[in-house]
Scaffold this active site. Structure first.
Site, short mmCIF file in Angstrom:
data_model
loop_
_atom_site.label_atom_id
_atom_site.label_comp_id
_atom_site.label_asym_id
_atom_site.label_seq_id
_atom_site.Cartn_x
_atom_site.Cartn_y
_atom_site.Cartn_z
CB SER A 155 -35.02 50.23 28.05
OG SER A 155 -35.93 49.19 28.38
CG HIS A 213 -37.09 50.77 32.36
ND1 HIS A 213 -37.99 51.77 32.04
CD2 HIS A 213 -36.74 50.17 31.20
CE1 HIS A 213 -38.16 51.80 30.73
NE2 HIS A 213 -37.42 50.82 30.19
CG ASP A 252 -39.61 53.38 34.53
OD1 ASP A 252 -39.69 52.13 34.65
OD2 ASP A 252 -38.98 53.92 33.60
#
Length: 410
Positions: free
Chosen positions: A68, A375, A372
């Protein structure tokens, strides 16, 4: 020396002395100049070598593999689309990135003068002319088994990403062999681009995170050599497929993520000076030590490869430890969603005890390092990219624009 000496002395002896003095003075000048030049070369050797490689490599494409931290739309396309406010800060809409804006891979593309990478799994509005992104959120270096998948990690582990790239390259070459067209030439890399492209890897964080969930820290450490071996095999596979220029990120300070601090609250003896989970970061450091050692070995084993190891851990840890000085708020805070007593992902909704909870965004994401809780934010990614792209945190210390050259070679 007596200036009247030449006037008082006459004959062969005087002539000989003057000749000796002249030769001695000439030798003094030559030796002195040589020493001066040698000192100059010694002081500036590293700078000269860096200058020799300061030219732009003109990479025609980027092929990225990761999780990610560099996913530009893979998981969002494969499952359900990431909702707003993800992407809103920079793109003005969801962009498939687990961030309010750009990721480090986006800043890499900008630095190299290339468009942002499309996710390989994204079939809507994609263009692969300048490369492709095989990264998906939740990916691991280790092949996915039922246990890892049930923990919520991506089925697109690094080995699968390599299979995808291998097929992508083979089918692209087939298209060109079948006949050129404006569509093919505008949508896919040229066959010669695969050997000239930059290959970026940013993966490993989820292997450690998954380990912390299911194993002891000692067991995670014991599993690290096997994970590094699999990462090295991936590099070798890409090399066999024609890759030559590699830009390899180590893993970040996982113990500093708000997620880690919330779910593994460190006791005083396990908290570092920045408030992070010290033992988790120590595992990450050992992972990085072994990764750097293996990258160095690969450089010797793969003679035509240019491998650049990038210490993104140091960049991220500096940002976290100096957050307030750099204009950010609490480094362990986050902007979007909810963690802790109840979990609601950024942009999602959930019913908690009969009440609808919305994972909304804060009013000013640029104040936060974490978007968040897991990340990094657009603002943080921009700062991190500025620290690594100039080569200051790379081994060898070459900027990304020169990552097609070996230090010491033209």
């Amino acid at each position: 020396m007596d200036v009247n000496l030449g006037r008082r002395w006459r004959g062969p002896i005087a002539m000989a002395l003057r000749s000796v003095e002249a030769v001695a003075f000439l030798v003094f000048l030559v030796v002195g100049f040589s020493i001066f030049m040698a000192m100059g070369r010694s002081k500036t050797l590293n700078q000269i070598e860096l200058n020799n490689h300061s030219g732009h490599c003109n990479f025609p494409a980027i092929f990225n593999f990761g999780d990610s931290n560099s996913d530009t739309g893979g998981k969002s396309a494969a499952y359900d689309r990431l909702p707003s406010p993800n992407g809103d800060t920079f793109f003005g809409k969801p962009s498939g990135r687990f961030c309010d804006g750009q990721l480090v891979i986006d800043f890499i593309a900008e630095k190299l003068g290339l468009p942002y990478l499309s996710g390989y799994l994204d079939s809507i509005g994609t263009n692969f002319r300048y490369g492709a992104n095989f990264a998906t959120a939740g990916s691991t270096i280790q092949p996915v088994d039922a246990k890892i998948f049930e923990m919520g990690f991506s089925p697109f582990s690094l080995d699968i990403q390599l299979f995808q790239f291998e097929q992508f390259k083979a089918r692209t070459i087939e298209l060109y062999k079948e006949g050129r067209s404006s569509y093919i030439e505008s949508s896919f890399p040229r066959p010669v681009d695969f050997s000239k492209a930059l290959y970026t890897l940013d993966i490993g964080q989820n292997d450690l995170h998954g380990g912390f969930v299911s194993m002891t820290e000692k067991q995670v450490l014991a599993s690290t050599p096997n994970i590094i071996n699999q990462s090295a095999e991936a590099v070798k596979k890409l090399y066999q497929l024609g890759a030559r220029s590699f830009w390899i990120h180590n893993t970040g300070p996982i113990g500093c993520l708000p997620f880690a601090v919330i779910y593994y609250p460190p006791k005083p003896e396990n908290m570092d000076q920045s408030g992070c989970v010290k033992s988790h970061n120590e595992v990450a450091k050992e992972f990085n030590r072994q990764l750097q050692e293996r990258v160095t070995q690969l450089g010797a084993q793969l003679p035509d490869a240019i491998l650049t190891y990038v210490d993104i851990f140091s960049a991220k840890y500096t940002l976290i430890s100096e957050a307030k000085k750099l204009g950010f708020a609490n480094p362990h805070g986050y902007c979007c969603g909810h963690l802790g007593d109840y979990n609601v992902d950024c942009g999602r909704k959930a019913m908690v005890n009969g009440t609808e909870i919305i994972g909304a965004s804060c009013s000013n994401p640029s104040e936060y390092i974490s978007w968040d809780g897991v990340h990094y934010s657009h603002a943080a990614n921009k700062w991190i990219a500025n620290q690594i792209l100039n080569g200051n945190l790379s081994n060898p210390p070459i900027p990304i624009t020169g990552a097609c050259h070996k230090l010491g070679h033209s």
